[in-house]
Scaffold this motif. Structure first.
Motif, short mmCIF file in Angstrom:
data_model
loop_
_atom_site.label_atom_id
_atom_site.label_comp_id
_atom_site.label_asym_id
_atom_site.label_seq_id
_atom_site.Cartn_x
_atom_site.Cartn_y
_atom_site.Cartn_z
N HIS A 115 0.22 22.53 73.34
CA HIS A 115 0.21 23.95 73.76
C HIS A 115 1.45 24.67 73.39
N TYR A 116 2.61 24.10 73.73
CA TYR A 116 3.70 24.83 73.47
C TYR A 116 4.09 25.09 71.90
N LEU A 117 3.82 23.81 71.26
CA LEU A 117 4.49 23.85 69.72
C LEU A 117 3.21 24.31 68.83
N CYS A 118 1.89 24.39 68.98
CA CYS A 118 0.90 24.89 68.30
C CYS A 118 0.50 26.26 68.31
N LYS A 119 0.34 26.85 67.28
CA LYS A 119 0.15 28.49 67.20
C LYS A 119 -1.35 28.50 67.27
#
Length: 269
Positions: A115-119
């Motif tokens: 969730h943090y890394l994916c746009k």
């Protein structure tokens, strides 16, 4: 460490209701057949490599590879390339029972990082080619035929590790017009990345589709070749999926060992 794990589980449990825009396994196959875009895939191995900064069994840790993996994953929409991430970030509803336990446990720890890394962009399911992971047994044969149709009348160049032997003793490339191969090391292939990229680009005019099975290195190669205007699919170890289907339905066409060696046009081992 135990406290951190408990904290991650709590956060990840809250994230279950916040879905990423990931196509289902079936939708992912349909998207590729219709759009002919390149694919860079991320699974649990790539995420482990990024987060833990440690070796995985076939690739020693290299910060330059990690930076490329991060950049592609976090990158903006690219019309030439779509990124694959596990649909299990959202749900394991389409997965067979044998796979649900692993992914539910894995996502208790790693969902927060996805969730943090994916746009907020469209993704496909990175396990779309692993039929035993992503499809119930009743749907596997149909999905297998759809995957085979991607190669229909295509001149295919496979770039793989020396132990991969994609398509050998099964019929995944039954509809391909031509199959050729570049053979690379089975371990630590990133060490020869520049050589592999240069060689792949040299065949730009000779093949319709590039298929890569080189672990995390394949993710980066798919991105670079897409930006060169080539159609490249990071296909992974699809042989396992093929064998699941062909055990039930014997292949009418298959590549044997002699065919395999005749298809090799370059060795970079």
């Amino acid at each position: 460490m135990l406290t951190l794990r408990k904290s991650l589980i709590k956060i990840n449990n809250r994230l279950i209701t916040r879905s990423k825009n990931i196509l289902t396994p079936t939708e992912s196959i349909e998207y590729i057949t219709e759009n002919h875009c390149s694919i860079a895939r991320y699974g649990d191995g790539e995420m482990t490599y990024i987060i833990k900064k440690s070796d995985i069994w076939f690739q020693n840790f290299d910060e330059s590879l990690r930076k490329r993996l991060l950049a592609i994953l976090k990158g903006k929409h690219n019309s030439k390339l779509i990124v694959g991430i596990p649909y299990s970030i959202n749900s394991t509803e389409f997965y067979p029972e044998t796979e649900k336990t692993f992914w539910q446990s894995n996502m208790q720890i790693y969902r927060v990082f996805w969730h943090y890394l994916c746009k907020d962009k469209l993704y496909i399911d990175s396990l779309m080619f692993r039929l035993y992971n992503s499809f119930d047994s009743s749907d596997q044969a149909d999905a297998y035929e759809k995957i085979k149709s991607i190669f229909n009348n295509k001149k295919c160049l496979i770039i793989e590790g020396e132990n991969s032997k994609l398509g050998v003793n099964n019929n995944i490339f039954e509809y391909a017009d031509k199959v050729s191969r570049i053979i690379c090391p089975s371990k630590n292939v990133w060490n020869k990345y520049d050589m592999i990229l240069k060689k792949a680009i040299s065949f730009k005019e000779d093949f319709d589709l590039i298929l890569v099975s080189l672990g995390p290195t394949a993710t980066v190669l798919a991105d670079d070749l897409a930006n060169e205007g080539m159609w490249c699919i990071d296909i992974g170890q699809i042989n396992v999926a093929e064998l699941v289907i062909n055990e039930a339905t014997p292949a009418k066409f298959s590549i044997n060992e002699a065919d395999y060696f005749s298809q090799i046009i370059c060795e970079l081992t």
